[in-house]
Scaffold this active site. Sequence first.
Site, short mmCIF file in Angstrom:
data_model
loop_
_atom_site.label_atom_id
_atom_site.label_comp_id
_atom_site.label_asym_id
_atom_site.label_seq_id
_atom_site.Cartn_x
_atom_site.Cartn_y
_atom_site.Cartn_z
N GLU A 261 0.93 -1.24 0.03
CA GLU A 261 -0.09 -0.08 -0.02
C GLU A 261 0.86 1.09 -0.01
OE1 GLU A 261 -2.58 3.01 -0.01
OE2 GLU A 261 -3.28 0.91 -0.02
N CYS A 334 -14.81 -0.73 -6.76
CA CYS A 334 -15.82 0.28 -6.26
C CYS A 334 -16.31 0.94 -7.64
CB CYS A 334 -15.33 1.14 -5.42
SG CYS A 334 -13.85 2.13 -5.72
#
Length: 376
Positions: A261, A334
């Site tokens: 990340e 998403c």
Amino acid sequence: MQCGYFDAEVCLSCTWMGRAYPDQLAEKHRHAQDLLAGFPGIEWLPPFSGPESGYRNKAKMVVGGTVDAPTIGILDTAGGGVDLTGCGICSPGIRAVFPALATFVTTARLQPYSVPERRGELKYLLLTESPDGELAVRFVLRSQESVSRIRKHLPSLLDALPQVTVVSVNLQPEHKAVFEGPVDLPLTEQDSLPMRTGEVVLHLRARSFFQTNTVVATELYRQATEWAGDLAPRSVWDLYCGVGGFALHLAAAGRTVVGVESSEEAIGSALISARERPGSLRFEVGDATAFALGSRREQRPDLVVVNPPRRGIGPELAGWLQGSGIRSVLYSSCNAVTLARDLAAMPALRPVRARVLDMFPQTTHYEVLVELRRGR
């Protein structure tokens, strides 16, 4: 669900407000199926939904008005404050603390920031609630001018709101519509909020992203864990891992899991949570695409999980996955539009199962989880 703010056209953010919720869910399911219609043979599981109201575990509220009459909500077209403390999609626990926070603004003499006049100090209140009712509150300020007053009056706020366990100040000096700046000042001894999702507790520090809907996020992680169990991977990469939600749920004895990340703060949260989980877990700060492209073939895992932002994983990472030889991918998206584009860029990985999870009732947005397997 009905909303007085929406009916009065005060806030129109929830574009599907007032529409029957079963119709919303069916339309999102159809939308995802239509976008992935070019990939035949997908087994579509029934869509998952949680509550249609009171589901948001976080609130990002603009503070407007005056010191003695603050508003907590949004700004109108003229830059004036509009109060939304009764917002029905915010969790009841978040709505319950707004009156005490408004009183605190007055008590600590926190001047709301005026966008038209470019003056004032308090820009936003950012709140997050855990499933156990604990809350984190962040005051987003233009400068440190009022930090001492917040510290002075904080004991009275914590006495009034014992469910608030984490308080911090974020400094955002720039005049632009950005919710937070690069500097956070913790004001309580506890600096992370524990978010229980099934058997895993995720510890959220400031500036750590977590899904807006805890009920649906818990099901998302459960579904991914179930599908991964069917695949029986010995090694997993969780790319765009955030606070490590997928990685921590997929950790198991004998399985090696690596999370990557770009947010250093999110990785800090993941490392705290990893202390409580079994298995071989490693988290790295870095770019997901660069991490993959820089790997050696013998390092590559059996399963890759990707959970990118709305822009998707992009052609470079999709192309790498296409030629990597990795046998399975779980793609949590998403934005099904960019998902379809990314899937088209890696035809060797065939979508076999998919499920819509309604993370955002009353809006057009949703999450969709897809399992990909390398064709034979």
